[in-house]
Design an enzyme around this catalytic site. Structure first.
Site, PDB file in Angstrom:
ATOM      1  N   CYS A 126      -5.697 -12.088   6.368  1.00 11.69           N
ATOM      2  CA  CYS A 126      -6.211 -12.070   7.748  1.00 11.69           C
ATOM      3  C   CYS A 126      -7.729 -11.875   7.765  1.00 11.69           C
ATOM      4  O   CYS A 126      -8.452 -12.649   8.417  1.00 11.69           O
ATOM      5  CB  CYS A 126      -5.510 -10.980   8.556  1.00 11.69           C
ATOM      6  SG  CYS A 126      -5.433  -9.372   7.758  1.00 11.69           S
TER       7      CYS A 126
HETATM    8  N1  LIG Z   1       0.756  -7.642   8.300  1.00 12.18           N
HETATM    9  C1  LIG Z   1      -0.273  -8.488   8.273  1.00 12.18           C
HETATM   10  O1  LIG Z   1      -1.124  -8.541   9.213  1.00 12.18           O
HETATM   11  C2  LIG Z   1      -0.429  -9.424   7.128  1.00 12.18           C
HETATM   12  C3  LIG Z   1       0.418  -9.409   6.018  1.00 12.18           C
HETATM   13  N2  LIG Z   1       0.239 -10.312   5.003  1.00 12.18           N
HETATM   14  C4  LIG Z   1       1.072 -10.304   3.789  1.00 12.18           C
HETATM   15  O2  LIG Z   1       2.418 -10.582   4.129  1.00 12.18           O
HETATM   16  C5  LIG Z   1       3.282  -9.956   3.182  1.00 12.18           C
HETATM   17  C6  LIG Z   1       4.298  -9.141   3.963  1.00 12.18           C
HETATM   18  O3  LIG Z   1       3.560  -8.137   4.663  1.00 12.18           O
HETATM   19  P1  LIG Z   1       4.166  -7.392   5.919  1.00 12.18           P
HETATM   20  O4  LIG Z   1       5.094  -8.288   6.631  1.00 12.18           O
HETATM   21  O5  LIG Z   1       2.999  -6.835   6.640  1.00 12.18           O
HETATM   22  O6  LIG Z   1       4.956  -6.220   5.161  1.00 12.18           O
HETATM   23  P2  LIG Z   1       6.216  -5.365   5.646  1.00 12.18           P
HETATM   24  O7  LIG Z   1       6.243  -4.168   4.775  1.00 12.18           O
HETATM   25  O8  LIG Z   1       6.180  -5.184   7.106  1.00 12.18           O
HETATM   26  O9  LIG Z   1       7.455  -6.303   5.296  1.00 12.18           O
HETATM   27  C7  LIG Z   1       7.787  -6.661   3.974  1.00 12.18           C
HETATM   28  C8  LIG Z   1       9.252  -7.016   3.916  1.00 12.18           C
HETATM   29  O10 LIG Z   1       9.577  -7.373   2.559  1.00 12.18           O
HETATM   30  C9  LIG Z   1      10.696  -6.596   2.138  1.00 12.18           C
HETATM   31  N3  LIG Z   1      10.644  -6.359   0.700  1.00 12.18           N
HETATM   32  C10 LIG Z   1       9.824  -5.522   0.023  1.00 12.18           C
HETATM   33  N4  LIG Z   1      10.069  -5.598  -1.303  1.00 12.18           N
HETATM   34  C11 LIG Z   1      11.083  -6.485  -1.454  1.00 12.18           C
HETATM   35  C12 LIG Z   1      11.787  -6.984  -2.574  1.00 12.18           C
HETATM   36  N5  LIG Z   1      11.505  -6.585  -3.826  1.00 12.18           N
HETATM   37  N6  LIG Z   1      12.767  -7.905  -2.366  1.00 12.18           N
HETATM   38  C13 LIG Z   1      13.063  -8.320  -1.126  1.00 12.18           C
HETATM   39  N7  LIG Z   1      12.446  -7.879  -0.010  1.00 12.18           N
HETATM   40  C14 LIG Z   1      11.450  -6.973  -0.173  1.00 12.18           C
HETATM   41  C15 LIG Z   1      10.555  -5.306   2.916  1.00 12.18           C
HETATM   42  O11 LIG Z   1      11.781  -4.597   2.926  1.00 12.18           O
HETATM   43  P3  LIG Z   1      11.801  -2.976   3.051  1.00 12.18           P
HETATM   44  O12 LIG Z   1      11.831  -2.706   4.510  1.00 12.18           O
HETATM   45  O13 LIG Z   1      13.046  -2.605   2.333  1.00 12.18           O
HETATM   46  O14 LIG Z   1      10.577  -2.456   2.369  1.00 12.18           O
HETATM   47  C16 LIG Z   1      10.143  -5.842   4.293  1.00 12.18           C
HETATM   48  O15 LIG Z   1      11.251  -6.294   5.017  1.00 12.18           O
HETATM   49  C17 LIG Z   1       2.429  -9.075   2.283  1.00 12.18           C
HETATM   50  O16 LIG Z   1       2.231  -9.677   1.040  1.00 12.18           O
HETATM   51  C18 LIG Z   1       1.135  -8.964   3.064  1.00 12.18           C
HETATM   52  O17 LIG Z   1       0.080  -8.813   2.165  1.00 12.18           O
HETATM   53  C19 LIG Z   1      -0.720 -11.266   5.104  1.00 12.18           C
HETATM   54  C20 LIG Z   1      -1.588 -11.321   6.153  1.00 12.18           C
HETATM   55  C21 LIG Z   1      -1.540 -10.358   7.228  1.00 12.18           C
HETATM   56  C1  LIG Z   2      -4.968  -3.131   8.108  1.00 13.03           C
HETATM   57  C2  LIG Z   2      -4.507  -3.384   6.704  1.00 13.03           C
HETATM   58  O1  LIG Z   2      -4.046  -2.502   6.006  1.00 13.03           O
HETATM   59  N1  LIG Z   2      -4.622  -4.607   6.276  1.00 13.03           N
HETATM   60  C3  LIG Z   2      -4.210  -5.045   4.977  1.00 13.03           C
HETATM   61  C4  LIG Z   2      -4.496  -6.494   4.800  1.00 13.03           C
HETATM   62  C5  LIG Z   2      -3.744  -7.350   5.724  1.00 13.03           C
HETATM   63  C6  LIG Z   2      -3.746  -8.781   5.261  1.00 13.03           C
HETATM   64  O2  LIG Z   2      -4.420  -9.718   5.491  1.00 13.03           O
HETATM   65  O3  LIG Z   2      -3.008  -8.994   4.395  1.00 13.03           O
HETATM   66  P1  LIG Z   2      -2.757  -9.500   3.010  1.00 13.03           P
HETATM   67  O4  LIG Z   2      -3.844  -9.544   2.106  1.00 13.03           O
HETATM   68  O5  LIG Z   2      -1.787  -8.505   2.606  1.00 13.03           O
HETATM   69  O6  LIG Z   2      -2.275 -10.804   3.204  1.00 13.03           O
HETATM   70  C7  LIG Z   2      -4.972  -4.322   3.881  1.00 13.03           C
HETATM   71  O7  LIG Z   2      -6.140  -4.049   4.046  1.00 13.03           O
HETATM   72  O8  LIG Z   2      -4.394  -4.183   2.799  1.00 13.03           O
END
Ligand SMILES: NC(=O)C1=CN([C@@H]2O[C@H](COP(=O)(O)OP(=O)(O)OC[C@H]3O[C@@H](n4cnc5c(N)ncnc54)[C@H](OP(=O)(O)O)[C@@H]3O)[C@@H](O)[C@H]2O)C=CC1
Ligand SMILES: CC(=O)N[C@@H](CCC(=O)OP(=O)(O)O)C(=O)O
Length: 309
Positions: free
Chosen positions: A116
């Site tokens: 992001c």
């Molecule tokens: N949130 C954001 O704004 C952004 C996130 N991302 C990326 O997206 C990805 C997901 O992030 P986010 O959705 O925020 O994270 P969350 O922790 O909200 O969700 C992750 C999900 O993956 C599951 N999980 C974790 N480990 C495993 C595993 N070994 N096998 C199967 N399922 C698993 C978790 O389950 P459980 O509940 O059991 O832990 C949970 O349901 C990350 O790599 C993050 O860096 C990228 C850009 C922005």
């Molecule tokens: C607020 C906050 O904690 N943000 C996350 C990055 C969110 C994001 O862009 O995610 P990925 O790199 O995981 O895709 C961090 O800084 O680790």
């Protein structure tokens, strides 16, 4: 036949938002895993292999494991994690970042969805290095604030649940103070910077939204460009598409306060050029939803490119 889609991590923050975005669509067959089985590796592998496209919404290690499960399968992958964002075999999923990038995404087997903060920073910087107006060795500084959903389920709980031992009460906090945030390599390589950018992120007490700021000294840049030259490069780069908007200079000049939640709930990004003409300084600012163009919205955009929707 409808393309089969599996979202691995569909019950997490990014996964849930992707499901919301595709809920009303009838051009996809969505394969789903029950929440209680979300970590069942055998079932995940079966679903991953049955899908035409898998979107990985998992932590980095789990994303690498999922990719390894699919080595001999035909499934195409969009990875939202950090795991493959600088990997040569993966196409970078930021369609507006380079000419022809949308076409490369459409053809790709492996697509890495940008981070992001990276979307904001690269969105501001890449057009300038591409045009040669910002030298690759300029010492870039990036300051940013994100909504707390950027930290996923754990940070959401820490911010919202006052009963937790690890509750975060602060209205705003800086982190990654050692200047080694995981997005730095991605921002450096995808922006075309020779010098490692200094990146200082922070989190505010709001769920979704983000501002990414890149202040520049124009007198330290090739040809000492004017504020209007910087704006013109950005406007030209993003001409002809409707996801990234370069805000006109007069409109930016009239803004007294910029709200980081302005773009929350959208899948678009606004870019601003702030400053006073003739003063030799600009502050470039990207405004986006960390879960929109910053994650789930971008993943759906990439999905649509890949299936030709
Ligand atoms: N949130 C954001 O704004 C952004 C996130 N991302 C990326 O997206 C990805 C997901 O992030 P986010 O959705 O925020 O994270 P969350 O922790 O909200 O969700 C992750 C999900 O993956 C599951 N999980 C974790 N480990 C495993 C595993 N070994 N096998 C199967 N399922 C698993 C978790 O389950 P459980 O509940 O059991 O832990 C949970 O349901 C990350 O790599 C993050 O860096 C990228 C850009 C922005
Ligand atoms: C607020 C906050 O904690 N943000 C996350 C990055 C969110 C994001 O862009 O995610 P990925 O790199 O995981 O895709 C961090 O800084 O680790």
């Amino acid at each position: 036949m409808k393309p089969k889609l599996f979202i691995d991590g569909e019950h997490g923050t990014t996964g849930l938002q992707i499901r919301q975005r595709i809920a009303a669509r009838d051009d996809l067959e969505v394969l789903s895993i029950p929440e209680a089985e979300r970590r069942n590796a055998a079932l995940r592998e079966e679903l991953l292999k049955s899908a035409d496209i898998a979107i990985l919404c998992l932590p980095d290690d789990a994303a690498r494991e999922a990719v390894a499960m699919l080595t001999d399968a035909h499934t195409r992958i969009i990875d939202t994690s950090t795991a493959h964002r600088t990997h040569d075999d993966w196409v970078y999923g930021f369609a507006e970042s380079e000419p022809g990038q949308g076409e490369r995404i459409a053809e790709a087997r492996y697509v890495s969805n940008p981070g992001c903060y990276s979307t904001g920073a690269i969105g501001l910087l890449r057009p300038l290095t591409r045009a040669g107006i910002l030298p690759g060795d300029y010492p870039v500084t990036i300051n940013a604030v994100s909504g707390y959903t950027g930290g996923g389920k754990q940070m959401i709980a820490q911010m919202e649940d006052e009963a937790r031992d690890d509750h975060i009460a602060a209205p705003h906090f800086l982190y990654a103070t050692a200047l080694r945030h995981k997005h730095v390599p991605e921002i450096q390589s995808r922006s075309g910077l020779a010098v490692r950018p200094l990146f200082s992120p922070s989190v505010g007490r709001f769920a979704q939204g983000m501002l990414v700021q890149v202040p520049l000294h124009l007198d330290a840049m090739d040809g000492r460009p004017a504020m209007g030259d910087i704006h013109a490069v950005l406007a030209k780069h993003y001409d002809g598409q409707d996801i990234v908007e370069v805000v006109p200079l007069a409109e930016s000049a009239a803004i007294a306060r910029l709200d980081p939640t302005e773009m929350a709930g959208t899948d678009r990004m606004k870019l601003f050029v702030f400053g006073t003409d003739g003063d030799g300084q600009v502050n470039l600012v990207a405004s986006l939803d960390n879960l929109g163009k910053g994650a789930s919205g971008a993943a759906v955009q990439n999905l649509d490119l890949m299936i030709g929707a």
